[in-house]
Scaffold this motif. Sequence first.
Motif, short mmCIF file in Angstrom:
data_model
loop_
_atom_site.label_atom_id
_atom_site.label_comp_id
_atom_site.label_asym_id
_atom_site.label_seq_id
_atom_site.Cartn_x
_atom_site.Cartn_y
_atom_site.Cartn_z
N MET A 120 0.80 -1.23 0.00
CA MET A 120 0.00 0.00 0.00
C MET A 120 0.83 1.27 0.00
SD MET A 120 -3.09 -1.02 2.62
CE MET A 120 -3.84 0.58 2.33
N LEU A 121 1.96 1.26 0.69
CA LEU A 121 2.72 2.49 0.86
C LEU A 121 4.02 2.52 0.06
CD1 LEU A 121 2.20 2.96 4.70
CD2 LEU A 121 0.85 3.88 2.81
N GLY A 122 4.27 1.48 -0.71
CA GLY A 122 5.43 1.50 -1.58
C GLY A 122 6.75 1.28 -0.87
N GLU A 123 6.73 0.76 0.35
CA GLU A 123 7.97 0.47 1.07
C GLU A 123 8.46 -0.91 0.64
OE1 GLU A 123 9.03 -0.54 5.60
OE2 GLU A 123 8.36 1.53 5.28
N ARG A 124 9.49 -0.92 -0.19
CA ARG A 124 9.98 -2.18 -0.75
C ARG A 124 10.94 -2.87 0.22
NH1 ARG A 124 11.16 -0.80 -7.14
NH2 ARG A 124 9.02 -0.14 -7.66
N ILE A 125 10.84 -4.18 0.26
CA ILE A 125 11.69 -4.98 1.13
C ILE A 125 12.46 -5.97 0.27
CG2 ILE A 125 11.72 -6.59 3.08
CD1 ILE A 125 9.09 -5.41 3.96
N ALA A 126 13.77 -6.02 0.48
CA ALA A 126 14.61 -6.92 -0.31
C ALA A 126 14.29 -8.37 0.01
CB ALA A 126 16.09 -6.63 -0.03
N LEU A 127 14.72 -9.25 -0.91
CA LEU A 127 14.45 -10.68 -0.74
C LEU A 127 15.05 -11.21 0.56
CD1 LEU A 127 13.36 -13.34 -1.86
CD2 LEU A 127 15.52 -13.61 -3.11
N LEU A 128 16.24 -10.74 0.92
CA LEU A 128 16.87 -11.17 2.16
C LEU A 128 16.06 -10.73 3.38
CD1 LEU A 128 19.31 -12.66 3.33
CD2 LEU A 128 20.52 -10.46 3.43
N GLY A 129 15.42 -9.56 3.27
CA GLY A 129 14.58 -9.09 4.36
C GLY A 129 13.35 -9.98 4.54
N TRP A 130 12.73 -10.38 3.43
CA TRP A 130 11.60 -11.29 3.52
C TRP A 130 12.05 -12.65 4.07
CZ3 TRP A 130 6.79 -10.02 3.63
CH2 TRP A 130 6.33 -8.91 2.92
N LEU A 131 13.23 -13.11 3.65
CA LEU A 131 13.74 -14.38 4.15
C LEU A 131 13.95 -14.31 5.66
CD1 LEU A 131 14.86 -17.22 3.67
CD2 LEU A 131 17.10 -16.17 3.20
N GLY A 132 14.50 -13.19 6.14
CA GLY A 132 14.68 -13.03 7.57
C GLY A 132 13.37 -13.01 8.32
N SER A 133 12.35 -12.35 7.77
CA SER A 133 11.04 -12.30 8.42
C SER A 133 10.40 -13.68 8.48
CB SER A 133 10.11 -11.33 7.68
OG SER A 133 10.58 -10.01 7.77
N LEU A 134 10.50 -14.42 7.39
CA LEU A 134 9.93 -15.77 7.37
C LEU A 134 10.69 -16.69 8.32
CD1 LEU A 134 9.25 -16.19 3.54
CD2 LEU A 134 7.57 -15.81 5.36
N LEU A 135 12.01 -16.53 8.40
CA LEU A 135 12.80 -17.33 9.33
C LEU A 135 12.43 -17.01 10.78
CD1 LEU A 135 15.08 -19.43 9.42
CD2 LEU A 135 16.70 -17.54 9.56
N ALA A 136 12.21 -15.71 11.07
CA ALA A 136 11.79 -15.33 12.41
C ALA A 136 10.41 -15.88 12.73
CB ALA A 136 11.79 -13.80 12.54
N ALA A 137 9.51 -15.87 11.75
CA ALA A 137 8.19 -16.44 11.97
C ALA A 137 8.29 -17.93 12.26
CB ALA A 137 7.30 -16.19 10.74
N LEU A 138 9.17 -18.62 11.54
CA LEU A 138 9.37 -20.04 11.80
C LEU A 138 9.89 -20.25 13.22
CD1 LEU A 138 9.56 -23.00 10.89
CD2 LEU A 138 11.85 -22.48 9.98
N GLY A 139 10.77 -19.36 13.67
CA GLY A 139 11.28 -19.46 15.03
C GLY A 139 10.20 -19.29 16.07
N VAL A 140 9.25 -18.38 15.81
CA VAL A 140 8.13 -18.20 16.73
C VAL A 140 7.30 -19.47 16.81
CG1 VAL A 140 5.98 -16.93 17.11
CG2 VAL A 140 8.04 -15.71 16.41
N VAL A 141 7.06 -20.10 15.65
CA VAL A 141 6.29 -21.35 15.63
C VAL A 141 6.99 -22.43 16.45
CG1 VAL A 141 5.43 -23.19 14.15
CG2 VAL A 141 5.26 -20.82 13.40
N ILE A 142 8.30 -22.55 16.28
CA ILE A 142 9.06 -23.56 17.03
C ILE A 142 9.01 -23.27 18.53
CG2 ILE A 142 11.36 -24.53 17.39
CD1 ILE A 142 11.95 -23.97 14.45
N SER A 143 9.11 -21.97 18.89
CA SER A 143 9.18 -21.59 20.30
C SER A 143 7.92 -21.96 21.07
CB SER A 143 9.43 -20.09 20.42
OG SER A 143 10.68 -19.74 19.87
N VAL A 144 6.76 -21.87 20.42
CA VAL A 144 5.52 -22.09 21.14
C VAL A 144 4.89 -23.45 20.84
CG1 VAL A 144 5.01 -19.62 21.17
CG2 VAL A 144 4.10 -21.03 19.32
N THR A 145 5.64 -24.31 20.12
CA THR A 145 5.10 -25.63 19.78
C THR A 145 4.72 -26.42 21.03
OG1 THR A 145 6.34 -25.74 17.72
CG2 THR A 145 5.59 -27.81 18.67
#
Length: 326
Positions: A120-145
């Motif tokens: 919506m606001l045109g703030e672009r995120i590099a592929l490595l940034g998306w990879l880091g966010s997805l990796l962090a999300a995976l870590g959250v899933v593991i933490s609360v399993t």
Amino acid sequence: MAMLLSLVVSAGLVICWSSGFIGTRLASGVELPATTIFFWRFLLAAGICLLLLVGRTCLFGQRARLSLGGAGRELAAGSLSVGGYLLGVVFAIELGVSAGITSLITALQPLLAALVMSMMLGERIALLGWLGSLLAALGVVISVTGDMSGAGHAPVWAYALPILSAISLTAGSMLSTYRPAQLGLIERLMRQLLAAAVIFGIASVSQTGHLPGLPRTGPGVWQAILFLVVLSSFGGYGFFIASLRLQGVTATSVMFYLTPPCTMLWAALQLGERISTAGWLGGATVAIGVMLSLRVLWQSAAPSESRRAVPKASGRTGSGREQAGQ
């Protein structure tokens, strides 16, 4: 110097935001509705902000700048990022959704914020940034399993409440970022805390059928309230506002990935809770993902900062993000 300040603000945000879960645990044995405890938490914190403003005026003659538009914007931001966010969490847990599931869903809010800012606001995120966010999300899933097995028998619709909390926090973050620059940190924090107090006051009345009374139980109640006021309200939302002003919505949202492992470590040290192997593994995964995301975000922010330092011949004002950083 700017990098050091960002690290300090980010660390303060993670620690103080995590304190909210510990404070809620401290208040779990109190025979008062959670909405009433949170009402007094936010009302007391807003009152302290007012006293700070009055003291600043008396000692230094520095008056708070009044702006109806700014006041309304901050009240709306506080209603969303403070009141709406916590109200959904409190009700979800009361309805039987486990704290682990609630933490998991709300901790995925950074992905929502990054997606909104990107689309919506045109703030672009590099592929490595998306990879880091997805990796962090995976870590959250593991933490609360390990906590998922303790989920209560909540109605299906109750699981939508943490999702609404994440949406509310994202909307409040965006609204708070694009704000009038003349409002100071204390003024903004007071308005947001007051808005949250009103929301929880209404929720308390709807639950109990009467206005929230002054807590008259043992010192454990006030200990929990003061814990939530000092660390969670002033610390958590103070660092939250400061981080939004210094780093923007996306970088601030990414830091929330660190709150589940930080909360687990804190609970282990203070409450004696055991951290499972999945918890340690998830925490490490979260840390790696956050470092990747923040590295990309800070590198992309550096050119924009250098562009701000160049005078503009046209004399036009900066964008909403530039004005927000003033």
